[in-house]
Design an enzyme around this catalytic site. Structure first.
Site, PDB file in Angstrom:
ATOM      1  N   CYS A  77      -1.034  27.371  21.706  1.00 57.40           N
ATOM      2  CA  CYS A  77      -2.112  28.293  22.064  1.00 57.40           C
ATOM      3  C   CYS A  77      -3.308  28.138  21.131  1.00 57.40           C
ATOM      4  O   CYS A  77      -4.453  28.352  21.526  1.00 57.40           O
ATOM      5  CB  CYS A  77      -1.609  29.733  22.040  1.00 57.40           C
ATOM      6  SG  CYS A  77      -1.074  30.298  20.416  1.00 57.40           S
TER       7      CYS A  77
ATOM      8  N   ASP B 210       5.735   1.340   7.902  1.00 56.46           N
ATOM      9  CA  ASP B 210       4.728   2.400   7.841  1.00 56.46           C
ATOM     10  C   ASP B 210       5.110   3.624   8.657  1.00 56.46           C
ATOM     11  O   ASP B 210       4.275   4.454   8.963  1.00 56.46           O
ATOM     12  CB  ASP B 210       3.365   1.875   8.309  1.00 56.46           C
ATOM     13  CG  ASP B 210       3.392   1.373   9.749  1.00 56.46           C
ATOM     14  OD1 ASP B 210       4.466   1.432  10.386  1.00 56.46           O
ATOM     15  OD2 ASP B 210       2.342   0.917  10.238  1.00 56.46           O
ATOM     16  N   ASN B 211       6.406   3.743   9.029  1.00 58.31           N
ATOM     17  CA  ASN B 211       6.809   4.930   9.771  1.00 58.31           C
ATOM     18  C   ASN B 211       8.241   5.313   9.427  1.00 58.31           C
ATOM     19  O   ASN B 211       9.071   4.463   9.082  1.00 58.31           O
ATOM     20  CB  ASN B 211       6.633   4.730  11.276  1.00 58.31           C
ATOM     21  CG  ASN B 211       7.590   3.712  11.848  1.00 58.31           C
ATOM     22  OD1 ASN B 211       8.708   4.038  12.241  1.00 58.31           O
ATOM     23  ND2 ASN B 211       7.166   2.452  11.894  1.00 58.31           N
TER      24      ASN B 211
ATOM     25  N   ARG C 190      -9.967   1.980   6.267  1.00 56.32           N
ATOM     26  CA  ARG C 190      -8.810   2.589   5.574  1.00 56.32           C
ATOM     27  C   ARG C 190      -9.174   2.965   4.149  1.00 56.32           C
ATOM     28  O   ARG C 190      -8.741   3.989   3.634  1.00 56.32           O
ATOM     29  CB  ARG C 190      -7.641   1.627   5.565  1.00 56.32           C
ATOM     30  CG  ARG C 190      -6.704   1.648   6.771  1.00 56.32           C
ATOM     31  CD  ARG C 190      -7.376   1.646   8.082  1.00 56.32           C
ATOM     32  NE  ARG C 190      -6.477   1.398   9.213  1.00 56.32           N
ATOM     33  CZ  ARG C 190      -6.888   1.139  10.416  1.00 56.32           C
ATOM     34  NH1 ARG C 190      -8.187   1.089  10.688  1.00 56.32           N
ATOM     35  NH2 ARG C 190      -6.038   0.953  11.401  1.00 56.32           N
TER      36      ARG C 190
END
Length: 1017
Positions: free
Chosen positions: A594, A538-539, A19
């Site tokens: 795509c 952390d989210n 990290r």
């Protein structure tokens, strides 16, 4: 005498440092591994600095101190305790600091010897010298010597609720990366020759460069002289810039990519002697513009006071000493003219609390100073220029407070009592708090809470929950954990660790994930019992959920987070501030499918494609096979579903008929997939879109940002190709429960050469996804019209599948879960190899393994210094929250230690929404209906009578309870008006209320959005 603890070896251990590597880079890590740091003064601030520098991974840290442990140290110095009273602070801390990182030598030296008695030559063996609470005269002498010998010099101290840092890295310090940001890369849209030459991006794209930045070109056709050269740019507008190159008379044809190049910046520092009177001050709190200069004057006055009083700082809350400090400050300011008018109250606040050590400010400055140490030894990021003063003045008691409530009383919290008084100490001791997350911020916060005695008194407690287990990579930032804790619960280990720091702490740990499924345990009653909630998440999804629970229950929430060197803090206070959900980050730009599938133009696209292939081959397909073999009703369900299951049936049948039983089979499967991924797919694409194909407007199809691919033939001498085969075969073996055996390169090459590859056949009906307007209509292949089997063929397929399932019944299938931190499983190697071979096909610069790992694993770059600094700011705001301070006292914060930049500001006020001419609400308001088990009509009448609002809808979660449509009443809902609310609403046993979403119309029949409604039975 020198004592040593730790290993002499140093290497970049990716499992530990990955990290951090994403923030600092390998070059900086290697420089740290040969750097030696000297830290004098193991106070609370000193141990914070030592802890953060040790986690970063320098070669050695030498600790020095002349002070013996006293009660005054215990509420900031977390490695000291009552058992160490009377011991030298450095000697008492060294072994616990050494446990933080086995690669760092942790030494003590010259303990008890004052710095001014050491020969100046002593400091020449160090890369950086850090002095804490050192007399100014000694600082001046050591700074001058360090400066003359190219040694970094940092001095720092904490005086009550104010902390100071000074940095001197010499007359010419090289900064190799000023901000740590990724180098920008983009396509050229056009180049206008001339003098200067003007470069323009593709339409609707921005270059995001600044004048003076360096760029390098490649792949330009027609102005090839620009390729590979580095140029300094001048910005014209967000879409174009110029370079000082004369291209008059030349012609630009097409193509081109621009890549930003990092520039080395030389920074010059003033020495301490000069800088004292002419300081370069860094802004900290935007609401206190003059504070840095005022604090500088105050700290210089404190130095003079201490020099005149045998090294003693002013007595706590002593007005006579404060008057003397004010006199010294006035004289200094008269000479330097730093402050137009010197505020006596701020000087008194600094003097009153000077002997205190406010723990949150030690945590914050410990992170900042440690980052400055790292900058000094690596040249990574811009150093502090040159002074920083940080404060928490808002937490101080009023100046007329009874001094007896703020003086030491010989207990654990003396250093805090001087700063915030007994009232705030009691609020902390008896507080009830809940923290979600025991990761990096969670560990730092628990340490801060333990030191401040939060929840350590009668009736107080701290509850923490985190479902995660400890991994090795956590040890680089989450300092409460040790190697022996790996694979143990974070929350449990963190709670046990902080109990050692403050045995009086009442802390309970849990492994629950905060989500609707856990609301039986973490009910509204639980939330309403709390004084404050702390997010250490952390989210975004979890943050939004916790925010909603705190808003619904009117609980204060401290929100924070980090990303590399950046950190933020948000204070959320009921009825005062906006909530976390009130603001939204800009949405990330989506990459068209795509682009990923057919037209990648950068390495991120290739890595995402590789990640998708991993999921399809080793997760989704493996789960389908496992389900077919283990579910006795699979065939019946498949037959009932019909041809919708055709693709799955075909895939399972093929897999079972070619199920590997040895490593040779696994290698063969990998080799066949290589041919499909990098040769066949490319051939199909180029057949559909030839290199010379043009769009309707006459321009070439294959122009920026599209890059034409080249089919890749397997090369047994190419290490990347071999890595692909080895990793894919390894994972196939794990999926099909085949024993993995060694696969040397020559073995892989031999087996691969013997594989019978299916002959390539162009499928004219194969549709290739592209953007709608990219291709002329004639170029789009016709859709498949006869790919599905007829009824008889379908029955044959199902019969064959039944035979294959019967033959393989009992076989073990192991669907994989992508695991980025276990190198032995081959997962990251597979992603890296697939992405790089695809990049080879599309002529995209390859990616190294650690970069691939970061992108594929969605790893958030992180360093301990940012986490420590953020946690300190959060802890300071908690003290304000418990004191229920007004809006103007709170501070949201954004910081970037790389620049460095600090921006503290007042939180946004809760937005008021006007409902009627006289009625407004905020997100914090809710309407409670407490009339017992009334009918739905009585419920609607309540709002008509009280607010003159007509109820137009009542919703409980996803259930529509009532809808009112003027002029056309719906019979079903009309009948419900006479029913009791208890008959209409769902609730758990013994649940006393439910939350409803109610919509309204005003007297003019205009729609009105009211607040949440809570109905009490």
């Amino acid at each position: 005498m020198t004592t040593e603890s730790g290993s002499s070896a140093m290497q970049i251990d990716d499992a530990l440092y990955n990290r951090q590597r994403y923030v600092l880079g390998d070059n900086a890590m290697k420089k740290m591994s040969v750097s030696d740091v000297f830290i004098s003064g193991l106070s609370g601030l000193g141990v914070e600095i030592a802890k953060n520098v040790a986690l970063a991974g320098v070669r050695s840290i030498t600790l020095h101190d002349t002070v013996l442990t006293s009660l005054h140290d215990l509420s900031t110095q977390f490695f000291l305790s009552e058992k160490t009273l009377g011991q030298n602070r450095a000697a008492a801390s060294v072994h616990q600091l050494a446990e933080l990182n086995p690669y760092v030598k942790m030494l003590t030296d010259r303990l008890g010897e004052p710095l001014d008695t050491l020969p100046l030559s002593y400091f020449e063996k160090y890369t950086v010298v850090v002095l804490l609470d050192c007399p100014l005269a000694t600082q001046l002498k050591i700074d001058a010597h360090c400066r003359a010998h190219g040694i970094g010099f940092i001095s720092t101290s904490v005086r009550g609720v104010v902390s100071q840092c000074f940095v001197d890295l010499g007359t010419s310090f090289a900064v190799n990366d000023k901000d740590g940001e990724m180098c920008k890369e983009f396509f050229v849209g056009s180049i206008t020759p001339g003098n200067p030459t003007v470069v323009t991006c593709l339409p609707y794209e921005r270059h995001d460069l600044e004048t003076g930045d360096l760029v390098q070109f490649k792949e330009i056709v027609g102005l090839t002289k620009l390729n590979s050269e580095v140029h300094r740019i001048t910005v014209i507008n967000p879409n174009s810039f110029s370079i000082p190159v004369d291209t008059t008379g030349l012609t630009y044809t097409s193509g081109g990519m621009v890549t930003q190049v990092k520039d080395t910046v030389m920074v010059s520092f003033s020495d301490l002697a000069t800088s004292m009177d002419n300081p370069r001050l860094t802004m900290f709190d935007t609401a206190k513009f003059d504070a840095p200069a005022i604090f500088h004057v105050a700290f210089m006055a404190l130095e003079q006071f201490a020099a005149a009083h045998g090294g003693q700082l002013p007595r706590p809350w002593n007005r006579d000493d404060a008057t003397e400090v004010m006199t010294l400050a006035t004289a200094f300011n008269s000479r330097t003219h730093l402050v137009p008018t010197l505020p006596e109250n701020m000087i008194s606040q600094v003097s009153f609390t000077a002997i205190g050590q406010f723990q949150p400010i030690t945590a914050f400055m410990g992170g900042v100073v440690a980052q400055e140490v790292i900058k000094a030894v690596t040249g990574k990021f811009t150093p502090l220029n040159q002074w920083l003063y940080a404060d928490f003045l808002e937490v101080l008691p009023p100046l007329d407070t009874d001094p007896s409530l703020c003086v030491p009383i010989n207990n654990f919290y003396d250093a805090q009592r001087v700063c915030i008084g007994q009232k705030s100490i009691d609020l902390l001791l008896h507080s009830k708090s809940f923290m979600v997350g025991a990761g990096a911020i969670g560990c730092e916060m628990l340490k801060n809470m333990a030191m401040m005695g939060m929840g350590a008194g009668d009736g107080g407690h701290v509850t923490i929950t985190d479902p995660d287990l400890i991994e090795k990579s956590n040890l680089n930032r989450q300092f409460l954990f040790r190697p022996g804790d790996i694979q143990k619960p974070k929350s449990t280990c963190a709670a046990l660790s902080v109990k050692k720091m403050n045995p009086a702490l009442h802390v309970a740990s849990a492994l629950d994930k905060m989500e609707p499924a856990s609301e039986n345990k973490y009910s509204d009653t639980f939330f309403q019992s709390l004084d404050v909630v702390i997010n250490a998440l952390d989210n975004v999804a979890a943050r939004l959920y916790m925010d909603s629970r705190c808003v619904a229950n009117e609980r204060p929430l401290l929100e924070s987070g980090t990303l590399g060197s950046k950190g933020h803090v948000q204070v959320i206070v009921p009825h005062l501030t906006e909530s976390y959900a009130s603001q939204h980050d800009p949405a990330e730009k989506d990459v068209p499918l795509c682009t990923i599938h057919s037209f990648p133009n950068n390495m991120d696209h290739c890595i995402q494609w590789a990640r998708d292939k991993f999921e399809k081959l080793f997760v989704t397909s493996a789960k389908d096979i496992k389900n077919a073999l283990e579910d006795p009703l699979f065939l019946e369900k498949t037959r009932n579903a019909g041809l919708a299951q055709y693709a799955i049936v075909k895939r399972i049948s093929k897999a079972l008929s070619h199920k590997p039983t040895c490593m040779e089979h696994c290698i063969a499967m990998a080799r066949i997939k290589f041919q499909s991924f990098f040769f066949n797919i490319v051939k199909h694409l180029l057949a559909a879109f030839p290199l010379d194909m043009k769009l309707k407007d006459g321009t070439l199809f294959w122009t920026n940002p599209k890059r034409p691919p080249t089919p890749i033939a397997f090369d047994p001498t190419n290490p990347t190709h071999i890595t692909y085969i080895r990793s894919a075969a390894h994972i196939y073996a794990n999926v099909f429960n085949v024993t993995v055996t060694p696969m040397p390169d020559d073995f892989i090459a031999q087996v691969s050469a013997s594989v019978a590859l299916p002959e390539f056949r162009y499928k004219s009906g194969k549709k290739i996804v592209t953007e709608k307007d990219d291709s002329p209509s004639a170029a789009t292949p016709a859709p498949e019209t006869s790919s599905l089997p007829n009824e008889q063929e379908w029955e044959v397929m199902l019969t064959q599948l039944s035979t294959a399932i019967t033959a393989n019944r009992g076989s073990v299938i192991n669907p994989q879960t992508f695991e980025k931190d276990v190198d032995e499983n081959g997962h990251v190697d597979f992603i890296w190899a697939v992405a790089n071979v695809r990049a080879q096909s599309y002529n995209i610069a390859p990616s190294d393994r650690i970069t691939t790992k970061r992108i594929a694993g969605k790893i958030v770059p992180a360093i301990a210094t940012t986490t420590a600094a953020v946690s300190g700011l959060v802890m300071g705001e908690i003290v304000k929250v418990l004191n229920r301070m007004p809006l103007g006292a709170y501070r949201n914060a954004f910081m970037n230690l790389a620049i460095p930049c600090f921006a503290l500001s007042e939180p946004g006020e809760a937005k008021k929404t006007k409902i009627t001419g006289t009625l407004s609400t905020t997100i914090w308001d809710s309407w409670a209906v407490k009339k017992g088990d009334i009918t739905l009509k009585e419920f609607c009448d309540h709002f008509k009578e009280k607010f003159k609002l007509t109820v137009t809808g009542v919703v409980q979660k996803a259930r529509m309870i009532y809808v009112y449509m003027p002029g056309a009443p719906l019979p079903m809902y009309q009948r419900r008006l006479t029913q009791k609310m208890s008959a209409l609403l769902q609730r758990e046993p013994n649940q006393g209320y439910v939350d409803l979403v109610v919509t309204f119309a005003d007297e003019n029949n205009a729609d009105v959005n009211g607040p949440a409604v809570r109905f009490h039975f």
